[in-house]
Design a protein around this motif. Structure first.
Motif, PDB file in Angstrom:
ATOM      1  N   CYS A  71      -0.908  11.846   1.017  1.00 24.69           N
ATOM      2  CA  CYS A  71      -0.573  12.470  -0.269  1.00 24.69           C
ATOM      3  C   CYS A  71      -1.149  13.886  -0.345  1.00 24.69           C
ATOM      4  CB  CYS A  71      -1.098  11.622  -1.425  1.00 24.69           C
ATOM      5  SG  CYS A  71      -2.889  11.655  -1.578  1.00 24.69           S
ATOM      6  N   LEU A  73      -2.816  15.197  -2.660  1.00 24.86           N
ATOM      7  CA  LEU A  73      -4.191  15.235  -3.178  1.00 24.86           C
ATOM      8  C   LEU A  73      -5.183  15.222  -2.011  1.00 24.86           C
ATOM      9  CD1 LEU A  73      -6.407  14.987  -5.362  1.00 24.86           C
ATOM     10  CD2 LEU A  73      -6.086  12.509  -5.283  1.00 24.86           C
ATOM     11  N   THR A 100      -5.780   5.932   2.146  1.00 25.17           N
ATOM     12  CA  THR A 100      -5.855   7.373   2.410  1.00 25.17           C
ATOM     13  C   THR A 100      -7.262   7.893   2.115  1.00 25.17           C
ATOM     14  OG1 THR A 100      -3.541   7.597   1.833  1.00 25.17           O
ATOM     15  CG2 THR A 100      -4.838   9.612   1.795  1.00 25.17           C
ATOM     16  N   CYS A 326       2.100   8.314  -2.076  1.00 31.66           N
ATOM     17  CA  CYS A 326       1.023   7.539  -2.706  1.00 31.66           C
ATOM     18  C   CYS A 326       1.486   6.086  -2.782  1.00 31.66           C
ATOM     19  CB  CYS A 326       0.716   8.084  -4.102  1.00 31.66           C
ATOM     20  SG  CYS A 326      -0.404   6.981  -4.988  1.00 31.66           S
ATOM     21  N   ASP A 327       1.034   5.265  -1.842  1.00 29.32           N
ATOM     22  CA  ASP A 327       1.498   3.875  -1.783  1.00 29.32           C
ATOM     23  C   ASP A 327       1.094   3.044  -3.002  1.00 29.32           C
ATOM     24  OD1 ASP A 327       2.686   4.421   0.578  1.00 29.32           O
ATOM     25  OD2 ASP A 327       1.149   3.523   1.846  1.00 29.32           O
ATOM     26  N   PRO A 328      -0.185   3.091  -3.439  1.00 26.20           N
ATOM     27  CA  PRO A 328      -0.555   2.204  -4.558  1.00 26.20           C
ATOM     28  C   PRO A 328       0.337   2.416  -5.789  1.00 26.20           C
ATOM     29  CG  PRO A 328      -2.519   3.180  -3.598  1.00 26.20           C
ATOM     30  CD  PRO A 328      -1.346   3.845  -2.951  1.00 26.20           C
TER      31      PRO A 328
END
Ligand code: SF4
Length: 373
Positions: A71, A73, A100, A326-328
Motif C-alpha cells: 500500500c 502508506l 505489510t 490494502c488487503d484487510p
C-alpha cells in the motif's frame, strides 16, 4: 479559521515543529503508524508520540525495498525515513496489524538509521479473556522496553497523568465531531482532518489547549454557519491521505458528518478508566475500542457497528476510501457494504493508490453519487 494555523504548521512542516520542540525541551520523539499503538505509555515516558502518514513526492528509495503491490502508506512512510525526512525521530514503534506493517517493521529496523525500534505485537483476536491478558502483558513489555531504551522508570503517577490528558483530548475530539455532526458546515472536512492529524503529532498538552480554543470558537459560530440541504456522508476505511476529498464532497453538495477511519473516530473512541491499574486500563481501551479489519472480534461486529452509527448520525450515504493493495480493508468491504445495503444506505467505493492524485478524477464520481442520494 485562524485557530488552526498552528495545526497547519505541524502537518505541513513537521520537521520544523519537531526540531524546534527537541531544541527547546530535549524531548525524545517516537514515530508510529497505527492507531493501535499505546501512545499513552510513550507519552508517560516523556517522549512525544508522532504519527507518520503516507505523504511523499515519490517512492524511488522505498521501491528498492518494497514490492509495488504494498500500500502507498507503507511505501510513502518508508520513503520519508529513507530520504531523511524523519531524522528528528529517535525511534519508531510498529504495532502488529497487517502483514505489510509487520514486514515493513523489519525493513525499517534495518534501513531507517534510527536508533530505537520497538515492536508491539498485539493479539489479532480481541474477543477472549486470554487475549486480554496477553494484551496487558504486551503493554507491560512495551513499558519495560521504553524504560530500558530511555534509561528511566515510568511511574504509575506519570501513566495516570498521561491517561488523564489523553482522556481530555479524546473527549474534546468527540465533542468536536458531535458539533460537526449537528452543524455541518461549521467546520469543513479538511479542517477537521487537519485537527485529527495534529492530535497525533503535536505536543499533547499544547494540542489540548488549542482544541479548547477551537471549541469555544465553534460554539459561538456553529449555529450561524450551519449548512442546509446537503447530504450527510460517512467516510469508511483506514487512513484517508487525501484531504482534498472533503472539498470535493462539499462541492458536490454533501458534507462528511462522521467517519470510521483510523485517522478519525477510531483514534478517539473509548476512554481509559482512571481508577484502575494504569497499564491494565490502557490495554482495556485498546481491547474494547471499535476494531479495525486487521483485528477480529465477531464476524458481524464491524458491519453492525457501521450500520448503527449510520442510523444514529442520519447518514444518507457512505464513501469507502480504500488504499490500493490494502488487503484487510478490501476483505472487509463486501461485508460492510451488505450491512449498509440492509439498512438502505447507498455506498460508493473509491480506491486510491496515490494520495497526491488529482482530485478531479474522483470529483465526477462523487458528484454522481451525491446526486443519486
Ligand atoms: S491496514 Fe492496509 S493501509 Fe494500513 S498498512 Fe496495512 S495494508 Fe496498508
Amino acid at each position: 479559521m485562524k485557530q488552526l494555523q498552528i495545526f497547519e504548521q505541524v502537518i505541513d512542516r513537521p520537521s520544523e515543529y519537531c526540531w524546534l520542540l527537541k531544541t527547546q525541551t530535549h524531548r525524545k520523539i517516537i514515530g508510529y503508524l497505527c492507531s493501535y499503538t499505546p501512545e499513552e505509555i510513550i507519552h508517560a515516558s516523556g517522549a512525544l508520540p508522532f504519527r507518520i502518514f503516507g505523504h511523499a513526492d515519490s517512492t524511488i528509495r522505498a521501491d528498492a525495498h518494497l514490492q509495488a503491490y504494498c500500500c502507498s502508506l507503507a511505501r510513502m512512510a518508508l520513503e520519508q525515513v529513507l530520504s531523511r525526512g524523519l531524522d528528528f525521530l529517535d525511534g519508531t514503534v510498529f504495532s502488529h496489524t497487517c502483514d505489510t506493517m509487520q514486514r515493513l517493521s523489519d525493513i525499517w529496523r534495518l534501513n531507517s538509521g534510527l536508533a530505537l525500534h520497538f515492536d508491539v505485537v498485539l493479539p489479532s483476536k480481541l474477543n477472549s479473556e486470554s487475549a486480554f491478558r496477553y494484551l496487558v502483558d504486551v503493554c507491560y513489555q512495551f513499558k519495560k522496553d521504553l524504560e530500558a531504551a530511555f534509561r528511566l522508570k515510568i511511574t504509575d503517577e506519570q501513566l495516570s497523568e498521561s491517561i488523564h490528558l489523553y482522556n481530555l483530548i479524546r473527549q474534546g475530539l468527540q465533542e468536536l465531531y458531535h458539533v460537526r455532526s449537528q452543524h455541518p458546515g461549521a467546520i469543513s472536512g479538511k479542517e477537521m482532518d487537519l485537527i485529527m492529524r495534529a492530535a497525533m503529532r503535536m505536543d499533547r498538552e499544547e494540542f489540548y489547549q488549542r482544541i479548547m480554543d477551537v471549541m469555544d470558537h465553534l460554539k459561538r459560530e456553529a449555529s450561524m454557519k450551519c449548512a442546509q440541504n446537503f447530504k450527510r456522508l460517512i467516510l469508511v476505511g483506514g487512513v484517508c491521505d487525501q484531504p482534498n476529498l472533503y472539498g470535493a464532497v462539499e462541492q458536490a453538495g454533501a458534507a462528511v458528518v462522521w467517519d470510521d477511519l483510523c485517522v478519525g473516530s477510531r483514534y478517539f473512541q473509548g476512554l481509559i478508566d482512571e481508577n484502575a491499574d494504569p497499564i491494565e486500563a490502557i490495554a482495556k481501551r485498546y481491547f474494547e475500542r471499535v476494531i479495525c479489519p486487521a483485528k477480529y472480534r465477531d464476524p458481524n461486529f464491524r458491519g453492525e457497528y457501521l450500520a448503527r452509527i449510520a442510523r444514529e448520525k442520519n447518514i444518507h450515504g457512505a464513501i469507502f476510501v480504500m488504499l490500493k493493495f490494502c488487503d484487510p480493508h478490501a476483505f472487509d468491504y463486501p461485508f460492510l457494504k451488505d450491512h449498509l445495503d440492509q439498512v438502505g444506505i447507498p455506498s460508493l467505493r473509491l480506491e486510491i493508490e496515490d494520495p497526491q492524485l488529482a482530485i478531479g478524477q474522483l470529483q465526477t464520481r462523487i458528484e454522481a453519487f451525491v446526486e443519486m442520494l
